[in-house]
Structure formats: structure tokens, C-alpha cells
Design a protein around this motif. Structure first.
Motif, PDB file in Angstrom:
ATOM      1  N   LEU A 107      -1.747 -18.141   6.707  1.00 38.28           N
ATOM      2  CA  LEU A 107      -1.821 -17.817   5.276  1.00 38.28           C
ATOM      3  C   LEU A 107      -3.235 -17.376   4.894  1.00 38.28           C
ATOM      4  O   LEU A 107      -3.417 -16.362   4.206  1.00 38.28           O
ATOM      5  CB  LEU A 107      -1.378 -19.028   4.438  1.00 38.28           C
ATOM      6  CG  LEU A 107      -1.525 -18.887   2.919  1.00 38.28           C
ATOM      7  CD1 LEU A 107      -0.728 -17.687   2.391  1.00 38.28           C
ATOM      8  CD2 LEU A 107      -1.069 -20.161   2.205  1.00 38.28           C
ATOM      9  N   LYS A 108      -4.223 -18.138   5.349  1.00 35.96           N
ATOM     10  CA  LYS A 108      -5.620 -17.815   5.001  1.00 35.96           C
ATOM     11  C   LYS A 108      -5.993 -16.419   5.494  1.00 35.96           C
ATOM     12  O   LYS A 108      -6.536 -15.596   4.757  1.00 35.96           O
ATOM     13  CB  LYS A 108      -6.554 -18.875   5.616  1.00 35.96           C
ATOM     14  CG  LYS A 108      -7.976 -18.784   5.103  1.00 35.96           C
ATOM     15  CD  LYS A 108      -8.852 -19.876   5.660  1.00 35.96           C
ATOM     16  CE  LYS A 108      -9.495 -19.393   6.946  1.00 35.96           C
ATOM     17  NZ  LYS A 108     -10.232 -20.427   7.661  1.00 35.96           N
ATOM     18  N   ARG A 109      -5.640 -16.139   6.747  1.00 38.99           N
ATOM     19  CA  ARG A 109      -5.985 -14.819   7.317  1.00 38.99           C
ATOM     20  C   ARG A 109      -5.242 -13.704   6.583  1.00 38.99           C
ATOM     21  O   ARG A 109      -5.799 -12.632   6.343  1.00 38.99           O
ATOM     22  CB  ARG A 109      -5.625 -14.784   8.800  1.00 38.99           C
ATOM     23  CG  ARG A 109      -6.497 -15.683   9.649  1.00 38.99           C
ATOM     24  CD  ARG A 109      -6.290 -15.297  11.091  1.00 38.99           C
ATOM     25  NE  ARG A 109      -6.695 -16.313  12.029  1.00 38.99           N
ATOM     26  CZ  ARG A 109      -6.697 -16.128  13.342  1.00 38.99           C
ATOM     27  NH1 ARG A 109      -6.305 -14.964  13.849  1.00 38.99           N
ATOM     28  NH2 ARG A 109      -7.089 -17.088  14.151  1.00 38.99           N
ATOM     29  N   ALA A 110      -3.979 -13.941   6.252  1.00 36.27           N
ATOM     30  CA  ALA A 110      -3.188 -12.906   5.578  1.00 36.27           C
ATOM     31  C   ALA A 110      -3.759 -12.628   4.186  1.00 36.27           C
ATOM     32  O   ALA A 110      -3.864 -11.479   3.755  1.00 36.27           O
ATOM     33  CB  ALA A 110      -1.724 -13.328   5.492  1.00 36.27           C
ATOM     34  N   GLU A 111      -4.157 -13.716   3.475  1.00 36.69           N
ATOM     35  CA  GLU A 111      -4.754 -13.529   2.137  1.00 36.69           C
ATOM     36  C   GLU A 111      -6.047 -12.737   2.247  1.00 36.69           C
ATOM     37  O   GLU A 111      -6.295 -11.827   1.440  1.00 36.69           O
ATOM     38  CB  GLU A 111      -5.003 -14.895   1.483  1.00 36.69           C
ATOM     39  CG  GLU A 111      -3.723 -15.488   0.909  1.00 36.69           C
ATOM     40  CD  GLU A 111      -3.892 -16.922   0.405  1.00 36.69           C
ATOM     41  OE1 GLU A 111      -2.992 -17.388  -0.314  1.00 36.69           O
ATOM     42  OE2 GLU A 111      -4.895 -17.589   0.770  1.00 36.69           O
ATOM     43  N   ASN A 112      -6.857 -13.051   3.245  1.00 30.21           N
ATOM     44  CA  ASN A 112      -8.118 -12.316   3.424  1.00 30.21           C
ATOM     45  C   ASN A 112      -7.841 -10.853   3.713  1.00 30.21           C
ATOM     46  O   ASN A 112      -8.528  -9.966   3.206  1.00 30.21           O
ATOM     47  CB  ASN A 112      -8.937 -12.921   4.569  1.00 30.21           C
ATOM     48  CG  ASN A 112      -9.541 -14.252   4.170  1.00 30.21           C
ATOM     49  OD1 ASN A 112      -9.639 -14.550   2.984  1.00 30.21           O
ATOM     50  ND2 ASN A 112      -9.908 -15.070   5.144  1.00 30.21           N
ATOM     51  N   ALA A 113      -6.841 -10.579   4.540  1.00 31.25           N
ATOM     52  CA  ALA A 113      -6.539  -9.189   4.926  1.00 31.25           C
ATOM     53  C   ALA A 113      -6.032  -8.395   3.724  1.00 31.25           C
ATOM     54  O   ALA A 113      -6.357  -7.220   3.554  1.00 31.25           O
ATOM     55  CB  ALA A 113      -5.515  -9.155   6.047  1.00 31.25           C
ATOM     56  N   VAL A 114      -5.220  -9.042   2.874  1.00 27.56           N
ATOM     57  CA  VAL A 114      -4.700  -8.351   1.687  1.00 27.56           C
ATOM     58  C   VAL A 114      -5.835  -8.016   0.725  1.00 27.56           C
ATOM     59  O   VAL A 114      -5.857  -6.948   0.122  1.00 27.56           O
ATOM     60  CB  VAL A 114      -3.635  -9.238   0.968  1.00 27.56           C
ATOM     61  CG1 VAL A 114      -3.450  -8.835  -0.470  1.00 27.56           C
ATOM     62  CG2 VAL A 114      -2.312  -9.125   1.705  1.00 27.56           C
ATOM     63  N   ASN A 115      -6.799  -8.946   0.620  1.00 36.19           N
ATOM     64  CA  ASN A 115      -7.884  -8.751  -0.342  1.00 36.19           C
ATOM     65  C   ASN A 115      -9.026  -7.906   0.198  1.00 36.19           C
ATOM     66  O   ASN A 115      -9.965  -7.610  -0.519  1.00 36.19           O
ATOM     67  CB  ASN A 115      -8.422 -10.124  -0.809  1.00 36.19           C
ATOM     68  CG  ASN A 115      -7.346 -10.902  -1.537  1.00 36.19           C
ATOM     69  OD1 ASN A 115      -6.536 -10.317  -2.263  1.00 36.19           O
ATOM     70  ND2 ASN A 115      -7.314 -12.223  -1.345  1.00 36.19           N
ATOM     71  N   SER A 116      -8.965  -7.541   1.487  1.00 37.02           N
ATOM     72  CA  SER A 116     -10.105  -6.800   2.063  1.00 37.02           C
ATOM     73  C   SER A 116      -9.932  -5.295   1.914  1.00 37.02           C
ATOM     74  O   SER A 116      -8.841  -4.805   1.677  1.00 37.02           O
ATOM     75  CB  SER A 116     -10.274  -7.146   3.534  1.00 37.02           C
ATOM     76  OG  SER A 116      -9.244  -6.555   4.287  1.00 37.02           O
TER      77      SER A 116
END
Ligand code: TMP
Ligand code: ASP
Length: 246
Positions: A237-246
Motif C-alpha cells: 500500500l505504501k509503495r503504491a501510494e507513493n507511486a500514484v503521487n509521484s
């Protein structure tokens, strides 16, 4: 929109990881993510605190990503952390599995070895039937049982491959290899000729391996007793959220 929930709503369905309830609108349902995890057709069962919350968050993020890229999904809105309003669909009783790397049941049925990259993504159909333990089926079985027409099957296959082409690079950006995943589609209650993506996409329904370490970050941690199940889901979840926001 008012929910017929909190005591009053009729529960339409309870699966191993989710429940479905009626809402006041006949074309919408309330989907609730449970903390339960099962494997081997329910033989193995456990509960993990926050699993429902994490699967909802991951599934929501992925469905929104797909919607943006032109894949219609059942998602309407969220109601808190574990409940989602979804379009009312009749689920097609076919589990659509897409594979990029050999793993799981594929290795038990073929000469392919776990971790072997596939030359081209494979699409497989499984009959969604717990009593029969979800056997693999082919196009002819599907046509014979009238689960879908030939045109619908062609649509399911192209949609599944399109979803793979969106999710694979997305996960790569998060440092995860999308090994394989399972999709379910449904027919809109208001227009059964329209098929949309339904159910969930989460570490329960995908295999995700860390690109550098090869570590399994999905439900195989539970299936194979590898430990740190929820830590891995939280990391996805953390990695996916970071990828969406990057
Ligand atoms: P398999 O290798 O066991 O056939 O699983 C393929 C993919 O489908 C894997 O990503 C896990 C997912 N899956 C489900 O979502 N539900 C299931 O009941 C099963 C057996 C697999
Ligand atoms: N969902 C299936 C079960 O409960 C199997 C699995 O995901 O491995 O048994």
C-alpha cells in the motif's frame, strides 16, 4: 445516498473475504472487506487486523488507476475504510487469471518452474465454484455452460491483457514484479450487455515479488506460512501510494 446498512440492510452475499449488502438504490451495492484470510479453498483460515482496510485501499487505488486509463470498473465511492459502494453487477462465474511469470498452480500443471518469465502473458479461465474447488476450464466449457458468449470471452481476454499492461508497469514503478493476478467481471444489473471489472485487486488476488530481493509480498505469505503478512500488505500500500503521487 442513504445506505440500508447498520442492522437494516439485507446481506446479499458473504464470501471468504467480503460481504455484499443492498443499498437503497437497486443499481448499487455496498461491498465490505473482511479481515479474514483463507487459502486452499477455505481449508486454512485466519484473521489479520487491518487486512480489510488495506485491501480496500489498495483495490481502490488500482481501480482508480484503471478507470483513468479507460477500463470501466464497479467502483462508485467509499464509505469509510472497509466499505465501498459499487455498481450492482451479476458476477460472471469465471475467474480470469493473467500470468507474467510462472508460479502457483501453473507450476503444478506444466513443466514451467517458479520464477520463469513467460514469453507472453498467459490468460487462464477458472470456474468460480467452491464445491468444485475452482477448476481450470477452457473456452469450450464456458460456451457449453453458457457462462459467456464467444464475443464476451474475447472481450474478457483483451480487457484482462489491457489491465495487465497498465498494472505491470505501475507495480514495477513501486519496485514490485506483477507475477500473476485474478480478475472477476460482472454484467451491469441495469444493462446486462455491459461487462465491467468487479470484485477486488489486492495482495489477496495478485502475486507481487520485490524486484530486487524476490521477496513475496502477497497472500503467498499466508498460504506458505512465511510470516509478516500484514507488514507486506502495508508495504505494498505504501509503495503504491507513493507511486500514484509521484
Ligand atoms: P494460482 O496460481 O493458485 O492458480 O493463482 C493465480 C492467481 O490467482 C494468484 O495471483 C492468486 C489468485 N487467486 C485468487 O485470487 N483466488 C483464488 O482462489 C486462487 C486459487 C488464486
Ligand atoms: N481464495 C481461496 C480460498 O480461500 C484460495 C486462495 O486464494 O489461495 O481458499
Amino acid at each position: 445516498m442513504k445506505l440500508l446498512y447498520e442492522g437494516k440492510a439485507k446481506r446479499l452475499y458473504e464470501g471468504k473475504a467480503k460481504r455484499l449488502y443492498e443499498t437503497e438504490q437497486p443499481d448499487e451495492l455496498l461491498m465490505e472487506f473482511k479481515d479474514d484470510a483463507t487459502a486452499f479453498n477455505g481449508e486454512k483460515h485466519a484473521q489479520f487486523e487491518n487486512k480489510g482496510r488495506m485491501n480496500q485501499a489498495i483495490s481502490l487505488l488500482l481501480m482508480q488507476l484503471l478507470e483513468k486509463q479507460g477500463v470501466p470498473t464497479h467502483f462508485v465511492s467509499t464509505v469509510g475504510n472497509i466499505r465501498t459502494i459499487v455498481k450492482n453487477v451479476e458476477i460472471i462465474k469465471i475467474e480470469v487469471v493473467v500470468r507474467n511469470v510462472a508460479a502457483g498452480s501453473l507450476c503444478g500443471r506444466t513443466w514451467l518452474k517458479e520464477g520463469e518469465a513467460l514469453k507472453t502473458p498467459l490468460v487462464e479461465w477458472f470456474l468460480k465454484d467452491d464445491d468444485l474447488e475452482d477448476p481450470m476450464i477452457n473456452d469450450d466449457h464456458i460456451l457449453e455452460m453458457e457462462l459467456a458468449t464467444a464475443d464476451e470471452l474475447a472481450f474478457l481476454k483483451s480487457e484482462a491483457l489491457k489491465i495487465n499492461e497498465i498494472l505491470k508497469p505501475f507495480f514495477l514503478k513501486t519496485g514490485l514484479t506483477l507475477i500473476d493476478f485474478k480478475l472477476e467481471f460482472g454484467r451491469l444489473s441495469t444493462d446486462p450487455s455491459t461487462i465491467i471489472l468487479a470484485d477486488e485487486i489486492s495482495p489477496d488476488t495478485c502475486r507481487l515479488w520485490d524486484v530486487t530481493t524476490g521477496e513475496k509480498m502477497d497472500k503467498d505469505r499466508f498460504r506458505r506460512d512465511l510470516g509478516n503478512v500484514m507488514e507486506s500488505y502495508a508495504e505494498v500500500l505504501k509503495r503504491a501510494e507513493n507511486a500514484v503521487n509521484s
